[in-house]
Design a protein around this motif. Structure first.
Motif, PDB file in Angstrom:
ATOM      1  N   ASN A  15      39.532  31.259  50.636  1.00  0.00           N
ATOM      2  CA  ASN A  15      40.837  30.712  50.275  1.00  0.00           C
ATOM      3  C   ASN A  15      42.031  31.523  50.772  1.00  0.00           C
ATOM      4  OD1 ASN A  15      39.583  28.697  48.536  1.00  0.00           O
ATOM      5  ND2 ASN A  15      39.305  30.348  47.063  1.00  0.00           N
ATOM      6  N   ILE A  16      41.811  32.718  51.264  1.00  0.00           N
ATOM      7  CA  ILE A  16      42.911  33.602  51.642  1.00  0.00           C
ATOM      8  C   ILE A  16      43.135  33.480  53.143  1.00  0.00           C
ATOM      9  CG2 ILE A  16      43.811  35.947  51.629  1.00  0.00           C
ATOM     10  CD1 ILE A  16      43.413  34.773  48.824  1.00  0.00           C
ATOM     11  N   GLY A  17      44.223  32.804  53.495  1.00  0.00           N
ATOM     12  CA  GLY A  17      44.576  32.629  54.892  1.00  0.00           C
ATOM     13  C   GLY A  17      45.365  33.815  55.415  1.00  0.00           C
ATOM     14  N   PRO A  18      45.773  33.756  56.666  1.00  0.00           N
ATOM     15  CA  PRO A  18      46.483  34.890  57.288  1.00  0.00           C
ATOM     16  C   PRO A  18      47.786  35.268  56.573  1.00  0.00           C
ATOM     17  CG  PRO A  18      45.886  33.237  58.945  1.00  0.00           C
ATOM     18  CD  PRO A  18      45.531  32.680  57.610  1.00  0.00           C
ATOM     19  N   LYS A  19      48.560  34.283  56.173  1.00  0.00           N
ATOM     20  CA  LYS A  19      49.842  34.577  55.525  1.00  0.00           C
ATOM     21  C   LYS A  19      49.618  35.216  54.158  1.00  0.00           C
ATOM     22  CE  LYS A  19      54.263  32.393  54.466  1.00  0.00           C
ATOM     23  NZ  LYS A  19      55.006  31.143  54.541  1.00  0.00           N
ATOM     24  N   SER A  20      48.720  34.637  53.387  1.00  0.00           N
ATOM     25  CA  SER A  20      48.415  35.197  52.066  1.00  0.00           C
ATOM     26  C   SER A  20      47.826  36.598  52.197  1.00  0.00           C
ATOM     27  CB  SER A  20      47.436  34.295  51.316  1.00  0.00           C
ATOM     28  OG  SER A  20      48.007  33.028  51.088  1.00  0.00           O
ATOM     29  N   ALA A  21      46.936  36.785  53.166  1.00  0.00           N
ATOM     30  CA  ALA A  21      46.342  38.102  53.389  1.00  0.00           C
ATOM     31  C   ALA A  21      47.420  39.123  53.738  1.00  0.00           C
ATOM     32  CB  ALA A  21      45.293  38.031  54.496  1.00  0.00           C
ATOM     33  N   ALA A  22      48.394  38.722  54.552  1.00  0.00           N
ATOM     34  CA  ALA A  22      49.484  39.629  54.925  1.00  0.00           C
ATOM     35  C   ALA A  22      50.305  40.012  53.700  1.00  0.00           C
ATOM     36  CB  ALA A  22      50.371  38.979  55.989  1.00  0.00           C
ATOM     37  N   TRP A  23      50.626  39.026  52.868  1.00  0.00           N
ATOM     38  CA  TRP A  23      51.379  39.320  51.644  1.00  0.00           C
ATOM     39  C   TRP A  23      50.611  40.295  50.756  1.00  0.00           C
ATOM     40  CZ3 TRP A  23      53.097  33.783  49.713  1.00  0.00           C
ATOM     41  CH2 TRP A  23      54.150  33.323  50.513  1.00  0.00           C
ATOM     42  N   LEU A  24      49.339  40.028  50.570  1.00  0.00           N
ATOM     43  CA  LEU A  24      48.518  40.878  49.704  1.00  0.00           C
ATOM     44  C   LEU A  24      48.407  42.296  50.266  1.00  0.00           C
ATOM     45  CD1 LEU A  24      45.816  38.241  48.776  1.00  0.00           C
ATOM     46  CD2 LEU A  24      47.517  39.234  47.219  1.00  0.00           C
ATOM     47  N   ARG A  25      48.234  42.418  51.577  1.00  0.00           N
ATOM     48  CA  ARG A  25      48.190  43.752  52.186  1.00  0.00           C
ATOM     49  C   ARG A  25      49.501  44.494  51.960  1.00  0.00           C
ATOM     50  NH1 ARG A  25      46.228  41.013  56.425  1.00  0.00           N
ATOM     51  NH2 ARG A  25      48.123  41.343  57.617  1.00  0.00           N
ATOM     52  N   GLN A  26      50.611  43.775  52.087  1.00  0.00           N
ATOM     53  CA  GLN A  26      51.915  44.421  51.944  1.00  0.00           C
ATOM     54  C   GLN A  26      52.181  44.911  50.532  1.00  0.00           C
ATOM     55  OE1 GLN A  26      55.235  42.444  53.915  1.00  0.00           O
ATOM     56  NE2 GLN A  26      53.797  41.505  55.334  1.00  0.00           N
ATOM     57  N   VAL A  27      51.467  44.383  49.550  1.00  0.00           N
ATOM     58  CA  VAL A  27      51.642  44.864  48.174  1.00  0.00           C
ATOM     59  C   VAL A  27      50.487  45.778  47.756  1.00  0.00           C
ATOM     60  CG1 VAL A  27      53.085  42.917  47.500  1.00  0.00           C
ATOM     61  CG2 VAL A  27      50.611  42.783  47.114  1.00  0.00           C
ATOM     62  N   GLY A  28      49.710  46.246  48.738  1.00  0.00           N
ATOM     63  CA  GLY A  28      48.684  47.239  48.473  1.00  0.00           C
ATOM     64  C   GLY A  28      47.323  46.699  48.102  1.00  0.00           C
ATOM     65  N   LEU A  29      47.110  45.408  48.229  1.00  0.00           N
ATOM     66  CA  LEU A  29      45.816  44.815  47.909  1.00  0.00           C
ATOM     67  C   LEU A  29      45.097  44.514  49.216  1.00  0.00           C
ATOM     68  CD1 LEU A  29      47.082  42.483  45.062  1.00  0.00           C
ATOM     69  CD2 LEU A  29      45.924  44.680  44.829  1.00  0.00           C
ATOM     70  N   ARG A  30      44.268  45.453  49.652  1.00  0.00           N
ATOM     71  CA  ARG A  30      43.663  45.364  50.964  1.00  0.00           C
ATOM     72  C   ARG A  30      42.199  44.914  50.954  1.00  0.00           C
ATOM     73  NH1 ARG A  30      47.974  47.466  52.233  1.00  0.00           N
ATOM     74  NH2 ARG A  30      48.812  49.085  53.477  1.00  0.00           N
ATOM     75  N   THR A  31      41.526  45.040  49.832  1.00  0.00           N
ATOM     76  CA  THR A  31      40.116  44.671  49.756  1.00  0.00           C
ATOM     77  C   THR A  31      39.871  43.753  48.569  1.00  0.00           C
ATOM     78  OG1 THR A  31      39.520  46.522  48.335  1.00  0.00           O
ATOM     79  CG2 THR A  31      39.429  46.912  50.724  1.00  0.00           C
ATOM     80  N   ARG A  32      38.669  43.179  48.551  1.00  0.00           N
ATOM     81  CA  ARG A  32      38.283  42.330  47.412  1.00  0.00           C
ATOM     82  C   ARG A  32      38.280  43.162  46.133  1.00  0.00           C
ATOM     83  NH1 ARG A  32      34.936  40.000  44.041  1.00  0.00           N
ATOM     84  NH2 ARG A  32      34.533  37.780  44.150  1.00  0.00           N
ATOM     85  N   GLU A  33      37.859  44.423  46.240  1.00  0.00           N
ATOM     86  CA  GLU A  33      37.835  45.301  45.073  1.00  0.00           C
ATOM     87  C   GLU A  33      39.241  45.552  44.544  1.00  0.00           C
ATOM     88  OE1 GLU A  33      36.027  45.860  47.895  1.00  0.00           O
ATOM     89  OE2 GLU A  33      34.065  45.416  47.008  1.00  0.00           O
ATOM     90  N   ASP A  34      40.202  45.744  45.457  1.00  0.00           N
ATOM     91  CA  ASP A  34      41.606  45.905  45.042  1.00  0.00           C
ATOM     92  C   ASP A  34      42.073  44.666  44.293  1.00  0.00           C
ATOM     93  OD1 ASP A  34      41.695  48.360  46.371  1.00  0.00           O
ATOM     94  OD2 ASP A  34      42.714  47.541  48.138  1.00  0.00           O
TER      95      ASP A  34
END
Length: 130
Positions: A15-34
């Motif tokens: 369910n996590i596309g490129p845009k959502s993944a970028a947003w999540l990375r930018q707020v420090g959520l880089r892995t499934r565990e995060d």
């Protein structure tokens, strides 16, 4: 193996596309565990607090990613719980920092003296030449 939220592997986490993944990375959520450690609503709120404009689809996408199901398979009851939790967290956010304009801005121009003098045109009579 850790599912990463990087652009080349965005399809690894459901369910996590490129845009959502970028947003999540930018707020420090880089892995499934995060993502799992933060939880669905907190992850959504981090994106929102960062200034992005996520929709409820991101909330459902994160929940689906954590449950390893398509976001549309999330029950209506669970969706309602997520919405209520997100609304409660949103209500705690500080108001926006910007202030709207007090009123529409208008411009006033003063007429200059040379603007008020008549300008000769092609059809004006020429001055008398004596």
């Amino acid at each position: 193996m850790t599912d990463k939220l990087d652009p080349k592997q965005a399809d690894k986490l459901r369910n996590i596309g490129p845009k959502s993944a970028a947003w999540l990375r930018q707020v420090g959520l880089r892995t499934r565990e995060d993502l799992a450690a933060a939880g669905t609503v907190e992850a959504f709120m981090r994106v929102k607090r960062a200034g992005f404009k996520p929709t409820l689809n991101l909330l459902y996408a994160i929940e689906g990613a954590l449950q390893d199901c398509h976001w549309q398979e999330i029950s209506d009851e669970r969706r309602s719980e997520l919405i209520l939790a997100a609304d409660a967290a949103t209500a705690l956010l500080p108001p926006p920092r910007y202030k709207p304009a007090a009123a529409p801005v208008t411009t006033t121009q003063m007429a200059r003296e040379e603007d008020t003098m008549p300008v000769p045109t092609l059809f004006d009579e020429p001055a008398d030449r004596d």
